[in-house]
Design an enzyme around this catalytic site. Structure first.
Site, short mmCIF file in Angstrom:
data_model
loop_
_atom_site.label_atom_id
_atom_site.label_comp_id
_atom_site.label_asym_id
_atom_site.label_seq_id
_atom_site.Cartn_x
_atom_site.Cartn_y
_atom_site.Cartn_z
N GLU A 248 48.75 42.46 32.52
CA GLU A 248 47.62 41.75 31.90
C GLU A 248 46.42 41.97 32.82
OE1 GLU A 248 47.57 40.32 29.13
OE2 GLU A 248 49.62 39.77 28.64
N GLU B 288 33.64 44.36 34.87
CA GLU B 288 33.98 42.94 34.84
C GLU B 288 33.31 42.23 36.01
OE1 GLU B 288 38.15 41.95 35.56
OE2 GLU B 288 38.03 40.70 33.77
P1 NAD Z 1 43.65 41.09 41.94
O1 NAD Z 1 44.00 42.26 41.11
O2 NAD Z 1 42.81 41.29 43.14
O3 NAD Z 1 44.98 40.35 42.47
C1 NAD Z 1 45.97 39.91 41.58
C2 NAD Z 1 47.27 39.77 42.35
O4 NAD Z 1 47.71 41.06 42.76
C3 NAD Z 1 47.18 38.94 43.62
O5 NAD Z 1 48.34 38.14 43.72
C4 NAD Z 1 47.14 40.01 44.69
O6 NAD Z 1 47.61 39.55 45.96
C5 NAD Z 1 48.05 41.05 44.13
N1 NAD Z 1 47.87 42.41 44.68
C6 NAD Z 1 46.79 42.94 45.31
N2 NAD Z 1 47.01 44.23 45.62
C7 NAD Z 1 48.24 44.53 45.15
C8 NAD Z 1 49.02 45.73 45.14
N3 NAD Z 1 48.57 46.87 45.67
N4 NAD Z 1 50.23 45.70 44.56
C9 NAD Z 1 50.69 44.56 43.99
N5 NAD Z 1 50.00 43.39 43.98
C10 NAD Z 1 48.79 43.38 44.56
O7 NAD Z 1 43.00 40.05 40.92
P2 NAD Z 1 42.28 38.67 41.28
O8 NAD Z 1 40.99 38.98 41.95
O9 NAD Z 1 43.26 37.75 41.95
O10 NAD Z 1 42.01 38.11 39.80
C11 NAD Z 1 40.93 38.52 39.03
C12 NAD Z 1 41.32 39.63 38.08
O11 NAD Z 1 42.45 39.24 37.29
C13 NAD Z 1 40.25 39.98 37.08
O12 NAD Z 1 40.15 41.37 36.96
C14 NAD Z 1 40.77 39.38 35.78
O13 NAD Z 1 40.29 39.97 34.61
C15 NAD Z 1 42.22 39.55 35.92
N6 NAD Z 1 42.91 38.60 35.04
C16 NAD Z 1 43.53 39.08 33.93
C17 NAD Z 1 44.16 38.21 33.07
C18 NAD Z 1 44.84 38.68 31.83
O14 NAD Z 1 45.71 37.97 31.33
N7 NAD Z 1 44.54 39.84 31.30
C19 NAD Z 1 44.18 36.85 33.35
C20 NAD Z 1 43.52 36.40 34.49
C21 NAD Z 1 42.92 37.30 35.34
#
Ligand code: NAD
Length: 438
Positions: free
Chosen positions: A209, A342
């Site tokens: 997602e 975004e």
């Molecule tokens: P992010 O991608 O920075 O982090 C998300 C998660 O991934 C965190 O737990 C992080 O520690 C982990 N992570 C980071 N690097 C990783 C790697 N290399 N491998 C595996 N895991 C890793 O996102 P964020 O800043 O926490 O959240 C904001 C983003 O999330 C926005 O882009 C938003 O659109 C997206 N989002 C999507 C949905 C959806 O359902 N489509 C819902 C909410 C948020």
């Protein structure tokens, strides 16, 4: 290791009644501690208090009951395909669904309970065991749930594991671990790519997602000012930190002034405020890093020739915390950085369209396809536009798709798979076909 053992060596995967009971116990215990957990969510996430009575806490807690029902009453566990003579052999065929195994659930910080429960709920209901890796910015919400699960439910040891760390490397480790059968990830599109890469080594299933840049389309027969005002409200809610928030406002050329006036008035009235105040719609953003990122996008809007009809940066009301006032960007087209990427802040970009076909073209001119909205006084016309926008969810005239029984997810770079609904439960299942010679 604990999750693997619990899956391979206990009866969890084959005991739907236990799974339903544990999910209901978890829901009831979360309800009991709701007051403290809502306050914790506002303190940790900066989520406006009114949202904790909705998607930031109360709704996802109640949704655990939906997954408990599915554990008990899902009708797809065994499907009988009847008999057929296949390559000369009379055969009775069945299709079984079985839990996928150990789930690595990796979540972001913006709606921690909603996203944690939308993964943990169906995964446990399906008979999987889970390692939930919470976001570095929101370890407390997940840890509180872990404590409650341990203290107040019959969940067997190892079935639900919650890990927190300030180091993103933990997520990479989880998605690359051969003991994990399925990685269920919510976060940014870039991190989603990294998750796919690390899962590739073991051909681990991924469910993603990701980000969005959704269009709010006003057609020329809509109640224009009311629709524009709603667009301003949506973009300001939770300081714009929602993946499905509509952040591009597509308006008929002839109605631009009316739209800008109405949206700007709404956004001015929703200036950033203390999230503990029940009247606040736009609270703080999560961190200084996020604030700086948003300010970078606002600067790009100016550099590329745009201007602000309202807002434009930090709130003058606060000398502590990370508050950005709702901002309406005008004077740009869909090629502008702020219209393509975004922002994840309270920023709405106004774009004009020259009719339904043009609105569809602009809505689709995005690498994302997560959500959207259409406003028109003619429902058939709105549905025709809806059929041509490549996106996972669409609200028409303010209709709300957010509900436990409605699948949510993205087209294009917004993801792979669907969360919530029966489809979201089936993401956590494997398919086994059985053929018995007669
Ligand atoms: P992010 O991608 O920075 O982090 C998300 C998660 O991934 C965190 O737990 C992080 O520690 C982990 N992570 C980071 N690097 C990783 C790697 N290399 N491998 C595996 N895991 C890793 O996102 P964020 O800043 O926490 O959240 C904001 C983003 O999330 C926005 O882009 C938003 O659109 C997206 N989002 C999507 C949905 C959806 O359902 N489509 C819902 C909410 C948020």
């Amino acid at each position: 290791g604990a999750a693997r053992r619990a899956f391979d060596e206990t009866g969890w995967a084959t005991d739907p009644a236990l799974r339903a009971r544990c999910l209901r116990q978890l829901r009831d215990a979360l309800r009991d501690e709701g007051e403290q957990l809502r306050a914790l969510t506002t303190a940790e996430v900066g989520a406006p208090a009114f949202l904790t009575a909705g998607p930031q806490f109360d709704i996802p807690v109640e949704d655990l009951g939906f997954y408990a029902e599915l554990a008990e009453h899902y009708d797809g566990w065994k499907v009988d395909l009847g008999e057929k003579v296949s390559v000369g052999i009379p055969t009775h065929r069945q299709v079984w669904r079985e839990p996928a195994g150990v789930v690595g659930a990796i979540t972001p910080w913006n709606f921690p309970h909603q996203i944690n429960f939308a993964k943990v709920g169906p995964a446990l209901a399906a008979g999987c065991t889970v390692v939930l890796k919470a976001a570095p910015d929101t370890p407390w919400c997940a840890s509180a749930v872990a404590r409650i699960a341990a203290e107040r439910t019959d969940l067997p040891a190892g079935v639900l594991n919650v890990v927190t760390s300030s180091d993103h490397a933990l997520g990479a480790q989880l998605s690359g671990d051969p003991r994990v059968d399925l990685v269920s990830f919510t976060g940014s599109t870039n991190t989603g790519r990294a998750v796919m890469r690390s899962a590739a080594d073991n051909i681990t299933r991924v469910f993603l997602e990701l980000g969005g840049k959704s269009a709010f389309v006003i057609l020329d027969d809509a109640a224009i000012a009311a629709a524009a005002s709603m667009a301003g409200f949506m973009a300001s809610t939770h300081a714009g930190q929602g993946c499905a928030i509509t952040t591009r406002l597509l308006v008929p050329e002839d109605h631009l002034d009316e739209v800008v006036e109405a949206a700007a008035a709404t956004m001015a009235a929703l200036a950033a405020g203390d999230p503990t105040d029940p009247g606040t719609v736009c609270g703080p953003v999560i961190s200084s890093r996020q604030r700086d990122r948003i300010e970078g996008y606002l600067q790009s809007a100016i550099d590329e020739g745009g201007s602000f009809a309202v807002g434009g940066g930090r709130s003058p009301k606060f000398d502590r915390g990370y508050y950005i006032d709702p901002t309406l960007v005008v004077g740009l087209d869909n090629s502008a950085t702020v219209a393509r990427e975004e922002v994840f802040g309270p920023v709405l970009t106004v774009l004009t369209h020259g009719g339904d076909d043009d609105a569809v073209r602009i809505a689709n001119d995005s690498p994302f396809g997560l959500s959207g909205a259409i406003f028109s006084s003619d429902e058939d016309r709105a549905l025709s536009v809806a059929s041509r926008i490549r996106t996972g969810t669409l609200g028409i005239n303010g209709g709300v798709w957010y509900s436990a029984d409605v699948p949510f997810g993205g087209y294009k770079q917004s993801g792979i798979g669907r969360e919530m609904g029966v489809a979201g439960f089936e993401e956590y299942l494997e398919t086994k076909s059985i053929a018995i010679a007669r």
